[in-house]
Write a protein that holds these residues in place. Sequence first.
Motif, PDB file in Angstrom:
ATOM      1  N   SER A  80       0.813  -1.217   0.000  1.00 46.39           N
ATOM      2  CA  SER A  80       0.000   0.000   0.000  1.00 46.39           C
ATOM      3  C   SER A  80       0.845   1.264   0.000  1.00 46.39           C
ATOM      4  N   ALA A 105      -6.302  -1.128   1.370  1.00 50.38           N
ATOM      5  CA  ALA A 105      -6.518  -1.944   0.182  1.00 50.38           C
ATOM      6  C   ALA A 105      -7.445  -3.117   0.484  1.00 50.38           C
ATOM      7  N   ALA A 150      -9.952  -1.945  -2.277  1.00 52.05           N
ATOM      8  CA  ALA A 150      -9.482  -2.296  -3.628  1.00 52.05           C
ATOM      9  C   ALA A 150     -10.407  -3.267  -4.337  1.00 52.05           C
ATOM     10  N   HIS A 153       0.277   0.039  -4.803  1.00 58.92           N
ATOM     11  CA  HIS A 153      -0.294   1.324  -5.213  1.00 58.92           C
ATOM     12  C   HIS A 153       0.602   2.454  -4.729  1.00 58.92           C
ATOM     13  N   SER A 154       1.012   3.323  -5.645  1.00 61.40           N
ATOM     14  CA  SER A 154       1.765   4.533  -5.299  1.00 61.40           C
ATOM     15  C   SER A 154       3.085   4.156  -4.621  1.00 61.40           C
ATOM     16  N   GLY A 210       3.425   0.653  -5.082  1.00 62.19           N
ATOM     17  CA  GLY A 210       3.866   0.284  -6.432  1.00 62.19           C
ATOM     18  C   GLY A 210       5.376   0.365  -6.541  1.00 62.19           C
ATOM     19  N   PHE A 261      -0.137   0.011  -9.554  1.00 60.61           N
ATOM     20  CA  PHE A 261      -1.114   1.072  -9.797  1.00 60.61           C
ATOM     21  C   PHE A 261      -0.447   2.398  -9.444  1.00 60.61           C
ATOM     22  N   THR A 286      -1.584   3.735 -14.775  1.00 64.22           N
ATOM     23  CA  THR A 286      -1.521   5.050 -14.130  1.00 64.22           C
ATOM     24  C   THR A 286      -2.568   5.951 -14.783  1.00 64.22           C
ATOM     25  N   ASP A 316      -4.052  11.784 -12.653  1.00 61.29           N
ATOM     26  CA  ASP A 316      -3.484  11.560 -11.320  1.00 61.29           C
ATOM     27  C   ASP A 316      -3.007  12.892 -10.756  1.00 61.29           C
ATOM     28  N   HIS A 374      -5.658   9.267  -8.545  1.00 60.50           N
ATOM     29  CA  HIS A 374      -4.753   8.460  -7.716  1.00 60.50           C
ATOM     30  C   HIS A 374      -5.505   7.624  -6.679  1.00 60.50           C
ATOM     31  N   TYR A 389      -8.473   5.065  -4.699  1.00 67.97           N
ATOM     32  CA  TYR A 389      -8.872   3.655  -4.758  1.00 67.97           C
ATOM     33  C   TYR A 389     -10.017   3.422  -5.743  1.00 67.97           C
ATOM     34  N   VAL A 427      -7.917   2.327  -8.465  1.00 63.88           N
ATOM     35  CA  VAL A 427      -7.379   0.982  -8.206  1.00 63.88           C
ATOM     36  C   VAL A 427      -8.459  -0.081  -8.404  1.00 63.88           C
TER      37      VAL A 427
END
Lengths: 276, 276
Positions: B50, B59, B63, B145-146, B149, B169, B218, B222, B254, B256, B259
Amino acid sequence: METKSENRCFGGLQGVYSHPSKSTGTEMTFGLFLPEEANDGPVPVLWFLSGLTCTHENAMTKAGAQAFASEYGIALCFPDTSPRGDDVADDEAYDLGKGAGFYVNATEKPWAPHFRMWDYVAEELPELLGKSFPIDLDRQAITGHSMGGHGALTLAMGLPGRFRSVSAFAPICSPTQSDWGTKQLGAYLGPDKSTWAAHDATLLMQDRGLDAPLLIDTGTDDQFGDLLKTEALASAIATRRQPATLRMQKGYDHSYFFVSTFIPDHLDFHAEALFA
Amino acid sequence: METKSENRCFGGLQGVYSHPSKSTGTEMTFGLFLPEEANDGPVPVLWFLSGLTCTHENAMTKAGAQAFASEYGIALCFPDTSPRGDDVADDEAYDLGKGAGFYVNATEKPWAPHFRMWDYVAEELPELLGKSFPIDLDRQAITGHSMGGHGALTLAMGLPGRFRSVSAFAPICSPTQSDWGTKQLGAYLGPDKSTWAAHDATLLMQDRGLDAPLLIDTGTDDQFGDLLKTEALASAIATRRQPATLRMQKGYDHSYFFVSTFIPDHLDFHAEALFA
């Protein structure tokens, strides 16, 4: 217009036609696949621009696109890649002159009289299709391979609003910084590089972007990978935050075996936009 | 190990567990979804790392991954993003200290005693999962994610052979050249930037690449797009000819909501590798 051949194909018709072209001042030949649905009215069209050394025939016979275009009811147009004929200038190299029009209007000798492939593909041939066949010009999409991928990308960004979706197979992404480009743009357009920018997908992406969904497939084992400059366009797409899918396809090279493998995905992609 | 909660979920079990961690010297909490198939034997696992400010919970609850993991019979593990507790160093900023571990082993004061998230996620937690749950450690995949990621990409390139597939993501792609990175790597690892390189996905891609299929999504909208440096990783992928799919998703931000929209595609992608 002369019918060179017509063959029944996936329930539709694969034709080859020739016509005297105002743009090039030569007789030009193109392939056109019409799906069965064209019997009932105008159908959308996907342009397939081909690469160096190709005629209208290569993609028509080797890309395998008709199988999937017929499922969706999409026409396919396969233009030639340059003017042809005994009075057309040429070069001994495979990548200049005949078979290597690069989708530009040449301004320099000896190319200027006939090498006007931008006008031919952007204006003359669409007009001819709309007049002569059941093609819905409000629903156009474009793809291409290698030099034809370059053509698809530059035409799409140069003609905003024209194409509902754009894709490319192993496109030449930045001809102003590649041996697949500097030689040809120099020959056709002359040394003033400001005239080259309209024919460089990376520069166009940086400058204006694309108003349609975009899908690009390139093989990781492309034997011409260094000439494509995929990294330049990839960076430009991400920097601009251009909606796009870029796929580096493991183990694939530059051939039509690569193109035919991913043609189904590209037809799915274009169908989604053409029938939205 | 303590069971904090267990809930029936898509025919399987969504658990939350805590345990004293050797790596961080703190009690650590993680979420684990086990699909119904885990009743019959070990199942493959997808790690979800996360982003900034998240715990194990974000998440797990937002998610929407369980719906699709359950269809394939894949376990999901949601680690926390940092050590927690009153004696753990912190910073007033949201992006340093608690909730911002960046998946590194800190060497600098005051972070070094507890901020050892690399060891925790790379070694300790997998070992614990393998001992305590029906998880097949020979079939691991990773996403995030972010900041997560970033963690997924750097762990995958730092641990060749560990993961069968890798996705992300809106990942932070080059922390050594972003305000999401230089501050944290400087704080945790000190000023010697040679130690930062192992935690920069773009530098790792340039240096060694990835031995597994890769999918990155992406959003074009964002709100942190400038901090992600997607263009740097896109260029590195294309230059290396790394097999990969990079998608710039039109209009997504950006959150969820982004996501959860593409979680199904990512589960499809990982399932193809985990059950190959």
